[in-house]
Design an enzyme around this catalytic site. Structure first.
Site, PDB file in Angstrom:
ATOM      1  CG  HIS A  44      -2.038   0.883   1.274  1.00 34.72           C
ATOM      2  ND1 HIS A  44      -2.365   1.718   0.249  1.00 34.72           N
ATOM      3  CD2 HIS A  44      -2.936   1.162   2.268  1.00 34.72           C
ATOM      4  CE1 HIS A  44      -3.398   2.472   0.601  1.00 34.72           C
ATOM      5  NE2 HIS A  44      -3.762   2.154   1.828  1.00 34.72           N
TER       6      HIS A  44
ATOM      7  CG  ASP B 223       3.178   4.490  -4.349  1.00 31.99           C
ATOM      8  OD1 ASP B 223       3.109   5.482  -3.630  1.00 31.99           O
ATOM      9  OD2 ASP B 223       2.312   3.612  -4.387  1.00 31.99           O
TER      10      ASP B 223
ATOM     11  CG  HIS C   8      -3.505   0.568  -8.299  1.00 33.43           C
ATOM     12  ND1 HIS C   8      -4.824   0.499  -7.936  1.00 33.43           N
ATOM     13  CD2 HIS C   8      -2.909   1.434  -7.436  1.00 33.43           C
ATOM     14  CE1 HIS C   8      -5.014   1.298  -6.905  1.00 33.43           C
ATOM     15  NE2 HIS C   8      -3.877   1.875  -6.577  1.00 33.43           N
TER      16      HIS C   8
HETATM   17  N1  CMC Z   1       5.629  -7.162 -10.591  1.00 32.51           N
HETATM   18  C1  CMC Z   1       5.554  -8.355 -11.219  1.00 32.51           C
HETATM   19  N2  CMC Z   1       4.425  -9.066 -11.335  1.00 32.51           N
HETATM   20  C2  CMC Z   1       3.293  -8.560 -10.774  1.00 32.51           C
HETATM   21  C3  CMC Z   1       3.307  -7.329 -10.096  1.00 32.51           C
HETATM   22  C4  CMC Z   1       4.525  -6.622 -10.023  1.00 32.51           C
HETATM   23  N3  CMC Z   1       4.586  -5.455  -9.396  1.00 32.51           N
HETATM   24  N4  CMC Z   1       2.075  -7.072  -9.651  1.00 32.51           N
HETATM   25  C5  CMC Z   1       1.308  -8.095 -10.020  1.00 32.51           C
HETATM   26  N5  CMC Z   1       2.040  -9.008 -10.705  1.00 32.51           N
HETATM   27  C6  CMC Z   1       1.569 -10.248 -11.334  1.00 32.51           C
HETATM   28  C7  CMC Z   1       1.287 -11.323 -10.302  1.00 32.51           C
HETATM   29  O1  CMC Z   1       2.414 -12.114 -10.041  1.00 32.51           O
HETATM   30  C8  CMC Z   1       0.169 -12.076 -10.972  1.00 32.51           C
HETATM   31  O2  CMC Z   1       0.742 -12.907 -11.964  1.00 32.51           O
HETATM   32  P1  CMC Z   1       0.078 -14.347 -12.333  1.00 32.51           P
HETATM   33  O3  CMC Z   1      -1.281 -14.010 -12.907  1.00 32.51           O
HETATM   34  O4  CMC Z   1       1.014 -14.942 -13.317  1.00 32.51           O
HETATM   35  O5  CMC Z   1      -0.010 -15.092 -11.041  1.00 32.51           O
HETATM   36  C9  CMC Z   1      -0.643 -10.985 -11.696  1.00 32.51           C
HETATM   37  O6  CMC Z   1       0.306  -9.933 -11.942  1.00 32.51           O
HETATM   38  C10 CMC Z   1      -1.803 -10.440 -10.869  1.00 32.51           C
HETATM   39  O7  CMC Z   1      -1.301 -10.081  -9.588  1.00 32.51           O
HETATM   40  P2  CMC Z   1      -2.198  -9.906  -8.287  1.00 32.51           P
HETATM   41  O8  CMC Z   1      -1.334 -10.024  -7.072  1.00 32.51           O
HETATM   42  O9  CMC Z   1      -3.390 -10.812  -8.382  1.00 32.51           O
HETATM   43  O10 CMC Z   1      -2.688  -8.418  -8.459  1.00 32.51           O
HETATM   44  P3  CMC Z   1      -3.403  -7.560  -7.356  1.00 32.51           P
HETATM   45  O11 CMC Z   1      -4.340  -6.657  -8.074  1.00 32.51           O
HETATM   46  O12 CMC Z   1      -3.944  -8.413  -6.278  1.00 32.51           O
HETATM   47  O13 CMC Z   1      -2.159  -6.753  -6.717  1.00 32.51           O
HETATM   48  C11 CMC Z   1      -0.662  -5.030  -6.147  1.00 32.51           C
HETATM   49  C12 CMC Z   1      -2.004  -5.396  -6.802  1.00 32.51           C
HETATM   50  C13 CMC Z   1      -0.533  -3.502  -6.142  1.00 32.51           C
HETATM   51  C14 CMC Z   1      -0.638  -5.507  -4.678  1.00 32.51           C
HETATM   52  C15 CMC Z   1       0.489  -5.679  -6.949  1.00 32.51           C
HETATM   53  O14 CMC Z   1       0.443  -5.274  -8.302  1.00 32.51           O
HETATM   54  C16 CMC Z   1       1.876  -5.371  -6.356  1.00 32.51           C
HETATM   55  O15 CMC Z   1       2.317  -6.078  -5.445  1.00 32.51           O
HETATM   56  N6  CMC Z   1       2.576  -4.283  -6.866  1.00 32.51           N
HETATM   57  C17 CMC Z   1       3.841  -3.890  -6.329  1.00 32.51           C
HETATM   58  C18 CMC Z   1       3.648  -3.072  -5.070  1.00 32.51           C
HETATM   59  C19 CMC Z   1       3.111  -1.689  -5.357  1.00 32.51           C
HETATM   60  O16 CMC Z   1       3.599  -0.961  -6.196  1.00 32.51           O
HETATM   61  N7  CMC Z   1       2.070  -1.304  -4.575  1.00 32.51           N
HETATM   62  C20 CMC Z   1       1.493   0.033  -4.616  1.00 32.51           C
HETATM   63  C21 CMC Z   1       0.096   0.054  -5.053  1.00 32.51           C
HETATM   64  S1  CMC Z   1      -0.428   1.701  -5.453  1.00 32.51           S
HETATM   65  C22 CMC Z   1      -0.469   2.544  -3.983  1.00 32.51           C
HETATM   66  C23 CMC Z   1      -1.838   2.683  -3.440  1.00 32.51           C
HETATM   67  O17 CMC Z   1      -2.726   3.210  -4.133  1.00 32.51           O
HETATM   68  O18 CMC Z   1      -2.006   2.270  -2.284  1.00 32.51           O
END
Ligand code: CMC
Length: 425
Positions: free
Chosen positions: A263, A361, A304
């Site tokens: 987050h 970010d 995101h």
């Molecule tokens: N790098 C590489 N792969 C990723 C990433 C990433 N940053 N984010 C998601 N993926 C992949 C993930 O491994 C999955 O792949 P597969 O379908 O092959 O298993 C797919 O994309 C979907 O991922 P998810 O975890 O189901 O996606 P989510 O919507 O639950 O997660 C997230 C969103 C923000 C937690 C995630 O993208 C992440 O960990 N990003 C990096 C941390 C980050 O930048 N966070 C800040 C968010 S913005 C600030 C805010 O508004 O609070």
């Protein structure tokens, strides 16, 4: 006519009303399901609207973010953070006289009493600024608890003004603590962002030389972070607030939730990642790690939960980041790594298929670094920006009526069994 969804449970048809949104997706009202002896199952709340709200609208597919109906791009271009605070809290933009009064009300509440400053004596230079911020905001509850009535709208307004006013002062104090310098109190006549920068970089008897470009970039960052509907920290504030707890305590819970790297901690994680990569020549190696399903490494600042095409805040922030770097004349090598990563993410199938784009970010981290803010402070700046959003949602919940937040579960543990005394096991 009200749209309905029918579900059939053991041959019995149940009509569930569909509640109409003013924008975006309608929601199925499942509240009646409890009478049928069933819960809905939605870990992570991916398909769940936890409340109704009139504050912020996001269309993740289209990359739209509106505060009270106003597009974030317009607010970032022409408004100021304090005007956005007024808008979020009151639902409408202020007139010139309303805004002048609001600014004065905030200015009057910015100083932190000397007695209270001793809260920081319990910390040392190594203490994480987010831990200090969380503790200081929670401690404010002790100053504003007796006689505080959460059902009195004037009391709620006072809490809102006080939190928005005091958070820059607290944030700057965490910075001064970490570098072992005396605290600087706010000055009349400086803008909100200028005051924050002066409280960080000024010293006793010597004001900081804050350039308008830096103050403007900082103010934009605050605007971009001011609210983001029912994200993890805002939902935490609502959940904690639903127990009728003190608002400062509810906000402290939100700050704790914001700290995590998935987050608000992401901007700190972005810089750590860029520093670890260090040079363009190592990017491919890290991109391969990010794509490897057996490697937990993720590209920080990408992806995101809600924005699945682009993050409109990232577009504004990218411009602001470049303006700051141009002014400071810093050819930060990490920006090169960042730019290259962005290009790769926009070109490679892995990122395109999963709709992983740079988020806010990604650029805010680089801007903070250029301004001279230490990495550990990054999430504190997010806290500062998000304050009006949290307190507005808390106020909205109290105004509209609420139930204590109490999710249920799908129990998968053992069925009932008899306890066996230890000597018989
Ligand atoms: N790098 C590489 N792969 C990723 C990433 C990433 N940053 N984010 C998601 N993926 C992949 C993930 O491994 C999955 O792949 P597969 O379908 O092959 O298993 C797919 O994309 C979907 O991922 P998810 O975890 O189901 O996606 P989510 O919507 O639950 O997660 C997230 C969103 C923000 C937690 C995630 O993208 C992440 O960990 N990003 C990096 C941390 C980050 O930048 N966070 C800040 C968010 S913005 C600030 C805010 O508004 O609070």
């Amino acid at each position: 006519m009200t749209q309905k969804v029918q579900i059939i449970i053991d041959g019995k048809t149940i009509d569930l009303p569909v509640l109409k949104a003013s924008l975006g997706r309608n929601v199925i009202d499942v509240r009646e399901l409890i009478r049928e002896g069933m819960f809905t199952y939605d870990p992570g709340f991916l398909s769940t609207a936890s409340c109704d709200s009139s504050v912020t609208y996001i269309d993740g597919e289209a990359g739209i973010l509106l505060y009270r109906g106003y597009p974030i791009e317009q607010l970032a271009a022409d408004s100021s953070h304090l005007e956005v605070c007024y808008l979020l809290l009151n639902g409408e933009l202020p007139s010139a006289s309303e805004f002048a009064k609001f600014k004065q009300e905030i200015n009057n509440r910015m100083p932190i009493e000397e007695d209270f400053q001793h809260i920081f004596d319990g910390f040392n230079k190594q203490s994480h600024p987010m831990s200090m911020t969380c503790a200081a905001v929670a401690a404010l509850a002790s100053c504003y608890h007796e006689g505080f009535d959460i059902y009195d709208k004037d009391h709620r307004r006072e809490a809102a003004l006080n939190l928005i006013a005091k958070i820059p002062t607290i944030a700057a104090m965490t910075y001064k603590k970490s570098i072992g310098e005396d605290f600087i109190q706010p000055e009349e006549g400086l803008s909100y962002a200028e005051n924050f920068l002066n409280m960080c970089f000024g010293t006793k008897g010597k004001m900081a030389n804050v350039s308008p470009t830096l103050a403007e970039a900082m103010d934009k960052i605050f605007i971009l972070h001011a609210d983001h509907e029912q994200n993890a920290s805002t939902s935490t504030v609502r959940l904690a607030g639903s127990t009728e707890t003190n608002p400062y305590a509810a906000i402290a819970a939100g700050i704790a939730a914001l700290w995590g790297p998935s987050h608000g901690g992401a901007n700190e994680a972005v810089l750590d990642m860029l520093t670890e990569i260090g040079h363009e020549s190592r990017i491919e190696e890290y991109v391969a790690k990010a794509k490897n399903p057996n490697d937990p490494f993720r590209l920080m600042g990408f992806g995101h939960r809600v924005y699945k095409n682009f993050d409109p805040r990232a577009t504004v922030m990218q411009e602001s980041c470049h303006a700051v770097l141009n002014e400071l004349g810093l050819a930060d090598p990490l920006l090169k790594v960042a730019q290259e990563l962005e290009t790769i993410a926009r070109e490679q199938d892995y990122f395109i298929e999963r709709k992983l784009y740079p988020n806010v970010d990604f650029y805010s981290g680089i801007t903070f670094k250029a301004v001279g803010i230490p990495v550990k402070m990054f999430t504190v700046l997010f806290t500062l920006g998000r304050m009006p959003g949290w307190i507005t949602h808390w106020d909205e919940m109290l105004t509209n009526g609420f139930k204590i937040g109490r999710p249920r579960q799908l129990y998968l543990g053992p069925t009932a069994r008899d306890y066996i005394t230890i000597n018989k096991r």
